[in-house]
Motif scaffolding. Structure first.
Motif, PDB file in Angstrom:
ATOM      1  N   ASP A 136       0.704  -1.148   0.102  1.00 48.39           N
ATOM      2  CA  ASP A 136      -0.032   0.029  -0.092  1.00 48.39           C
ATOM      3  C   ASP A 136       0.810   1.230   0.131  1.00 48.39           C
ATOM      4  OD1 ASP A 136      -2.354  -1.539   0.358  1.00 48.39           O
ATOM      5  OD2 ASP A 136      -2.181  -1.544   2.585  1.00 48.39           O
TER       6      ASP A 136
ATOM      7  N   LEU B 167     -10.841   8.921  -3.865  1.00 43.35           N
ATOM      8  CA  LEU B 167     -11.744   7.461  -3.561  1.00 43.35           C
ATOM      9  C   LEU B 167     -12.489   8.072  -2.243  1.00 43.35           C
ATOM     10  CD1 LEU B 167      -8.830   5.032  -3.445  1.00 43.35           C
ATOM     11  CD2 LEU B 167     -10.439   5.448  -5.226  1.00 43.35           C
TER      12      LEU B 167
ATOM     13  N   ILE C  48     -12.938   1.311  -7.165  1.00 43.10           N
ATOM     14  CA  ILE C  48     -11.654   1.643  -7.451  1.00 43.10           C
ATOM     15  C   ILE C  48     -11.114   1.152  -8.936  1.00 43.10           C
ATOM     16  CG2 ILE C  48      -9.161   1.977  -6.974  1.00 43.10           C
ATOM     17  CD1 ILE C  48      -9.756   1.254  -3.679  1.00 43.10           C
TER      18      ILE C  48
ATOM     19  N   TRP D  43      -8.716   0.225 -10.837  1.00 39.06           N
ATOM     20  CA  TRP D  43      -7.359  -0.229 -10.973  1.00 39.06           C
ATOM     21  C   TRP D  43      -6.709  -0.214 -12.314  1.00 39.06           C
ATOM     22  CZ3 TRP D  43      -4.816  -0.213  -6.494  1.00 39.06           C
ATOM     23  CH2 TRP D  43      -5.475  -0.410  -5.362  1.00 39.06           C
TER      24      TRP D  43
ATOM     25  N   ASP E  35      -4.254  -3.880  -8.811  1.00 38.09           N
ATOM     26  CA  ASP E  35      -5.075  -4.284  -7.605  1.00 38.09           C
ATOM     27  C   ASP E  35      -4.373  -4.960  -6.712  1.00 38.09           C
ATOM     28  OD1 ASP E  35      -7.175  -4.597  -6.041  1.00 38.09           O
ATOM     29  OD2 ASP E  35      -8.569  -5.099  -7.370  1.00 38.09           O
TER      30      ASP E  35
ATOM     31  N   THR F  99      -5.881  -5.216  -3.556  1.00 40.46           N
ATOM     32  CA  THR F  99      -6.540  -5.920  -2.769  1.00 40.46           C
ATOM     33  C   THR F  99      -6.809  -7.442  -3.277  1.00 40.46           C
ATOM     34  OG1 THR F  99      -8.571  -5.459  -3.992  1.00 40.46           O
ATOM     35  CG2 THR F  99      -7.709  -3.713  -2.357  1.00 40.46           C
TER      36      THR F  99
ATOM     37  N   SER G  52      -5.182  -5.172   2.376  1.00 38.26           N
ATOM     38  CA  SER G  52      -4.735  -3.870   2.173  1.00 38.26           C
ATOM     39  C   SER G  52      -5.501  -2.736   2.637  1.00 38.26           C
ATOM     40  CB  SER G  52      -4.686  -3.962   0.571  1.00 38.26           C
ATOM     41  OG  SER G  52      -4.886  -2.578   0.047  1.00 38.26           O
TER      42      SER G  52
ATOM     43  N   PHE H 209      -6.555  -0.670   1.083  1.00 33.16           N
ATOM     44  CA  PHE H 209      -7.734  -0.239  -0.026  1.00 33.16           C
ATOM     45  C   PHE H 209      -8.923  -1.045   0.127  1.00 33.16           C
ATOM     46  CE2 PHE H 209      -3.910   1.640  -1.288  1.00 33.16           C
ATOM     47  CZ  PHE H 209      -4.168   3.134  -1.627  1.00 33.16           C
ATOM     48  N   ASN H 210      -8.928  -2.197   1.178  1.00 32.14           N
ATOM     49  CA  ASN H 210     -10.235  -2.726   1.377  1.00 32.14           C
ATOM     50  C   ASN H 210     -10.952  -1.915   1.857  1.00 32.14           C
ATOM     51  OD1 ASN H 210      -9.565  -5.324   0.129  1.00 32.14           O
ATOM     52  ND2 ASN H 210      -8.205  -5.744   1.885  1.00 32.14           N
TER      53      ASN H 210
ATOM     54  N   PHE I 264     -12.348   0.774   1.088  1.00 26.46           N
ATOM     55  CA  PHE I 264     -13.263   1.090   0.236  1.00 26.46           C
ATOM     56  C   PHE I 264     -14.355   0.108  -0.013  1.00 26.46           C
ATOM     57  CE2 PHE I 264      -9.597   4.045   0.222  1.00 26.46           C
ATOM     58  CZ  PHE I 264     -10.166   5.082   0.435  1.00 26.46           C
TER      59      PHE I 264
END
Lengths: 359, 359
Positions: free
Chosen positions: B175, B215, B246, B248, B253, B255, B282, B284-285, B287
């Motif tokens: 990340d 985001l 997202i 990507w 990606d 995630t 991650s 970014f999970n 989101f």
């Protein structure tokens, strides 16, 4: 679950970075330990700041200046919140006045005003269980005191004092007959333009203990950032309190007790008994000190503990007891506080014991 | 000390009265114990209510009806506080915009904007100590990267993610290069008349990982008392959240990860290797879920834990990180959180560990 409460969040603060600082400052063994197992993290806070290239440090200082401006704006925000609280206090007041009238029995609620359906099933089940018992009790009572219905809700406030640990810790047996005469507790906010404060007013019916109709406790608040520590500002905080003089009837002051002491005459060696007045445990010590800022005389550590407790109690009256007294009377608020507490602290019972009020 | 925080107070809730109830409800051994030593207290809450004479119970019901009216007034109060927050968000915004510009290097602060005197003596002492080191480091850096000054404050947000436990628990190595492109985090409040919510906006500069410039994560709030449980209302609470999709770049990606799996053919017994995409840890999970209210599909206990954590993180961004980012960058806010935490919890380190984020 409610996420409005900061302390729960504060549990997740970054400890790892402090270990570096603690070690540098020589704050003790803690710095040597490694509870988070995060050795491989980049260097700690101020340390990091010091290590930054000069051009970057300059920009960080610019951000800090912005942050001070934010703190000043935040102070204005909290002033407006205080104004809102004043505005809403006036909206609640008619309801609180009604409460007082129902509690004291001055006014009897109408049928419509009493309509109440218990929504919780478990409550209803429980009600079934005890209904029979209650009926018997009711019958007994009506037998014992025939034709004499109780006035209002007897011992309403005293029951609350007994139920809430923070208050029952202060409550002594000799306080109870006095608190039976407590009619109402009110919160009054300081006027706009005045230094921020709130006053707890304890309204008593005429009684055989003291002449005051109202006992007061003022909590003074600080609502702007400290110039030397602008970043520690988190909104208004209680900084001082002031009680009131209780005009006790002769021999009725429960905050003192008379003890007998044997005194030996130095020369003659004869012994005589003298009486002496010493402080006595009582809830009514809550109205001491009469004037604020006397506490510096006391033992430092001890006084800080007592003051912290006192502020907490004042805050608790203002935020919880006065706004939702009936729920402390029935116990519903105690349940809420408990489940809330469990959520926040989980196995935190030991903490609770450590925080208990000792006088 | 600040007394604004309710949970500290909740530690002092009345436990004694609950023992009666717990015993009645069969809640386990706890009801049999007597930690407070308060056996001789009058009967517990609802129980007490059931035992009251009918005429008194009637009046208690009248107080409860008043209490419901109070809860409805309180809901309006919190709506006005939300409005105040919107109003003040607009006042903070120019300062936050400046912060973003200094962080990204779009604007260079003037000399005046950078003036900063460290008030704390210990800080200055420390500064002396490390000044020499820093000077050497600076010299080294200037040697290593001559004539190339860093732009703005490099890794400003990433440093915060690394420093705050709640965030670093989510942060994965993969990340970090992405978060170097994070320019700003903003909080947007819902418009008046709309259902109460706030949105976290993560603004990114163009990067090699995804196409989104922003985001978002929306936190939906409930700001009125529940009809079936009006007394549990304590102000707005987060009830749901919604992430975003997202976009990507191919193969970027973080995630998901590709794993190889050996598959045995049932009939022939031959083995072949197949690749499969599985979820990957991650930040970014955060989101996910893209749409709210999908969580019911998950394991009940597990999902509740994750949601509680998620709400807490959202609240923490809104209340702490965004309003005082620079203090998390330098570590000053971490110290505040820590001393604050110690005050509230004392030996509460075990709690902290229990609350840690496990994925």
């Amino acid at each position: 679950m409610s996420m409005r409460h900061r302390p729960a969040l504060a549990q997740h603060r970054g400890r790892s970075c402090h270990l570096v600082m603690d070690a540098i400052k020589g704050k003790g063994e803690q710095g040597m330990q490694n509870p988070g197992g995060q050795v491989d993290r980049p260097v700690g806070p101020h340390f990091l700041e010091s290590m930054l290239p000069k051009v970057v440090k300059r920009r960080v200082h610019a951000l800090k200046r912005l942050q001070v401006q934010c703190a000043n704006i935040e102070a204005k925000f909290y002033e407006e919140v205080h104004e809102l609280e004043r505005k809403y206090a006036a909206l609640y007041q008619p309801l609180f006045d009604k409460r007082r009238d129902f509690v004291t029995g001055t006014v009897e609620p109408t049928e419509e005003e009493c309509e109440w359906h218990s929504e919780r099933e478990e409550e209803e089940e429980l009600a079934e269980e005890v209904k029979e018992k209650a009926a018997i009790e009711d019958a007994k009572k009506e037998e014992a005191v025939p034709r004499e219905d109780p006035k209002g809700i007897p011992e309403f406030w005293l029951t609350i004092f007994r139920s809430v640990d923070m208050l029952s810790d202060m409550l002594q047996e000799h306080d109870e007959p006095i608190l039976k005469h407590l009619k109402d507790i009110q919160v009054k906010f300081s006027e706009p333009g005045q230094p921020m404060s709130f006053t707890l007013e304890f309204h008593f019916e005429s009684n055989g203990y003291f002449n005051n109709a109202v006992l007061t406790k003022v909590y003074k608040m600080k609502s702007e950032p400290d110039a030397s520590e602008p970043f520690s500002f988190e909104g208004p905080e209680i900084i001082d309190c002031e009680g009131c003089l209780i005009d006790w009837h002769k021999g009725k002051d429960v905050t003192v007790k008379t003890i007998k002491k044997k005194q030996k005459h130095k020369g003659r060696g004869t012994v005589r008994t003298v009486t002496k007045q010493v402080p006595n445990d009582s809830f009514f010590n809550f109205f001491n000190p009469v004037k604020g800022e006397q506490h510096t005389e006391m033992n430092d550590e001890d006084s800080e503990f007592t003051l912290a407790q006192d502020f907490e109690i004042g805050h608790f009256f203002r935020e919880r007891i006065v706004p939702r007294a009936v729920l402390y009377f029935t116990g519903e608020a105690l349940e809420d506080d408990e489940s809330f507490d469990e959520e926040e602290l989980e196995e935190g019972d030991e903490e609770v014991c450590q925080h208990k009020h000792h006088r």
